[in-house]
Design an enzyme around this catalytic site. Structure first.
Site: not given
Ligand code: AMP
Length: 214
Positions: A13, A127, A161, A172
């Protein structure tokens, strides 16, 4: 044009959102990036979210909806918004719909990026990201250039990360299937959903998304 990129962690994404920013002058709204920024700020909210994120769980709807509301009402949207990693629950999807209609904006497309779990594990554990510009690299498919500099900005520092490990990824993925995948049906029923194969090369996936957006 306002669009959502929907898919499990590691589906690509962020990578595709960055292409759309370059190609179409759109604005990427990544709640993951916003939360990572919040956690380094030392604020009370930052401390709360850091722990939740590292374990791989979802941060509360209230916090992420608040972050999105703040960005949407700050007024700068260029060629439209790309929602990357948001919404992740039905409550967030409803809140986004309400926010957009308050602002007289529409949701124009939801792109589901499909990738099987095995590919996600190998993508995520390989990554890394340029600390300066956020360009994403993968040890197997898109390694950091041999001279150690980012091909996008020349940066020399790369980070992994904290939640890109197998334990967090398992949680996740579970959160994705339990809380986020119902959004596929939600947007399908509204007639907004297109699905693309997220397993191809970055350019191939980009072309599929461009075709879906018309
Ligand atoms: P991402 O970078 O999108 O993979 O997000 C990393 C982490 O941030 C996720 O595993 C959640 O802990 C938190 N997170 C990101 N976006 C959301 C969301 N829309 N709702 C809840 N938690 C989020």
């Amino acid at each position: 044009m306002n669009i959502i990129l929907l898919g499990p962690p590691g589906a690509g994404k962020g990578t595709q959102a960055r292409r759309l920013v370059e190609d179409r002058n759109m604005v990427q709204l990544s709640t993951g990036d916003m939360l990572r920024e919040a956690r380094t700020s030392g604020t009370e909210m930052g401390k709360i979210v850091a722990d939740v994120m590292d374990r791989g769980n979802l941060v509360t709807d209230e916090i992420v909806i608040g972050l999105i509301r703040e960005r949407l009402t700050s007024g700068e949207n260029g060629g439209g918004y790309i929602f990357d990693g948001f919404p992740r629950t039905l409550a967030q999807a409803d809140a986004l719909g309400n926010l957009l209609s308050e602002l007289n904006e529409t949701l124009d497309a939801v792109i589901e990026m499909r990738v099987d779990d095995e590919a996600l594990v190998s993508r995520i554990t390989a990554r890394s990201t340029c600390a300066a510009c956020g360009e994403v690299y993968n040890d197997l498919t898109k390694p950091i250039p041999a001279d150690g500099t980012c091909s996008n900005c020349g940066g020399t520092e790369f980070t992994r990360r904290a939640d890109d490990n197998e334990d967090s990824l398992r949680i996740r993925l579970m959160a994705y299937y339990k809380q986020t995948s119902p959004l596929i049906g939600y947007y399908y029923a509204k007639g907004d959903l297109s699905s693309v194969n997220g397993l191809g090369e970055i350019d191939e996936v980009g072309a599929e998304i461009a075709a879906a957006l018309g």
